[in-house]
Design an enzyme around this catalytic site. Structure first.
Site, mmCIF file in Angstrom:
data_model
loop_
_atom_site.group_PDB
_atom_site.id
_atom_site.type_symbol
_atom_site.label_atom_id
_atom_site.label_comp_id
_atom_site.label_asym_id
_atom_site.label_seq_id
_atom_site.Cartn_x
_atom_site.Cartn_y
_atom_site.Cartn_z
ATOM 1 N N ARG A 1 13.618 -8.610 15.636
ATOM 2 C CA ARG A 1 14.352 -9.860 15.461
ATOM 3 C C ARG A 1 13.513 -10.648 14.582
ATOM 4 O O ARG A 1 12.259 -10.157 14.309
ATOM 5 C CB ARG A 1 15.231 -10.304 16.939
ATOM 6 C CG ARG A 1 13.594 -10.088 17.578
ATOM 7 C CD ARG A 1 13.844 -10.465 19.014
ATOM 8 N NE ARG A 1 12.985 -10.629 19.810
ATOM 9 C CZ ARG A 1 12.438 -10.097 21.241
ATOM 10 N NH1 ARG A 1 13.834 -11.174 22.037
ATOM 11 N NH2 ARG A 1 11.907 -10.002 21.674
ATOM 12 N N ASN B 1 0.401 -0.837 -0.033
ATOM 13 C CA ASN B 1 -0.011 -0.181 0.337
ATOM 14 C C ASN B 1 1.282 1.212 0.016
ATOM 15 O O ASN B 1 2.347 1.371 -0.105
ATOM 16 C CB ASN B 1 -0.695 -0.207 1.506
ATOM 17 C CG ASN B 1 -2.209 0.256 0.865
ATOM 18 O OD1 ASN B 1 -2.716 1.602 -0.157
ATOM 19 N ND2 ASN B 1 -3.209 -0.370 1.636
ATOM 20 N N HIS C 1 23.758 1.057 11.184
ATOM 21 C CA HIS C 1 24.567 2.028 11.243
ATOM 22 C C HIS C 1 25.342 2.170 12.911
ATOM 23 O O HIS C 1 24.668 1.154 13.512
ATOM 24 C CB HIS C 1 24.363 3.989 11.626
ATOM 25 C CG HIS C 1 23.765 3.956 10.098
ATOM 26 N ND1 HIS C 1 24.489 4.406 8.590
ATOM 27 C CD2 HIS C 1 22.896 4.571 9.696
ATOM 28 C CE1 HIS C 1 24.237 4.757 8.011
ATOM 29 N NE2 HIS C 1 22.500 5.178 8.460
ATOM 30 N N ALA D 1 0.309 -4.094 13.585
ATOM 31 C CA ALA D 1 0.680 -2.206 13.420
ATOM 32 C C ALA D 1 1.495 -1.577 13.991
ATOM 33 O O ALA D 1 0.723 -2.280 15.062
ATOM 34 C CB ALA D 1 -1.458 -1.960 12.916
#
Length: 185
Positions: free
Chosen positions: A165, A84, A114, A159
């Site tokens: 993980r 979507n 990073h 949501a």
């Protein structure tokens, strides 16, 4: 060894001063802009574009605009794929998406990360870890998937979750960070 080779090996690399990676990111940015300008009703043109741009594309796919990615060629999607609005894929590492995967609005798949230490991070160093999403997965609105995550077949991601993980097959996970909620019967 080039920065691109380091990236593919999962090592720290610096894309900021590498001419090849910078060129490829600019080309992908232009391509995403072009794709996002194609009329939603021109499904044939949108499909043809994705087949040229992405690394691998199955049958019956739909990615609603806007869509953004870093390179495009590191993204593979299977059959019956739907993403979507506001789908973002940072594809320095490979992103493999299986069949019958449904992705809600505002989802990000982020292979880039990073260093925690400020000095190398400030130099522009980053790493890329692949993301794999197996068949029959549903990812809810606003989910963010972090580098190196593997989502098992039939999983549901609630949501607003941040997936840091791996997710077991046939489970529901949710939260920040995402945690096991229940097994799907």
């Amino acid at each position: 060894m080039t920065e691109k080779e380091k990236c593919r090996r999962g090592e720290l690399y610096n894309p900021n001063y590498d001419a090849e990676l910078q060129r490829e990111m600019l080309q992908a940015g232009d391509a995403c802009y072009e794709y996002n300008q194609i009329l939603p009703s021109d499904t044939e043109k949108r499909d043809a574009f994705l087949r040229r741009f992405l690394g691998k594309v199955g049958e019956n796919i739909c990615i609603r605009s806007p869509f953004f990615c870093d390179y495009g060629y590191n993204i593979e999607v299977g059959d019956n794929f739907f993403a979507n609005y506001n789908f973002v894929v940072l594809d320095g590492g490979k992103v493999t998406i299986g069949n019958n995967v449904f992705i809600a609005p505002n989802v990000g798949l982020h292979t880039a990360g990073h260093p925690l230490a400020a000095a190398p991070r400030n130099e522009g160093l980053e790493y890329a870890r692949p993301i794999t999403i197996e068949d029959d997965v549903w990812i809810g609105a606003g989910v963010q998937v972090c580098p190196g995550v593997h989502i098992g077949r039939g999983a549901v991601i609630a949501a607003g979750s941040v997936v840091t993980r791996d997710v077991e097959p046939e489970t529901v996970v949710g939260g920040v960070p995402a945690h096991f909620i229940k097994k799907i019967e």
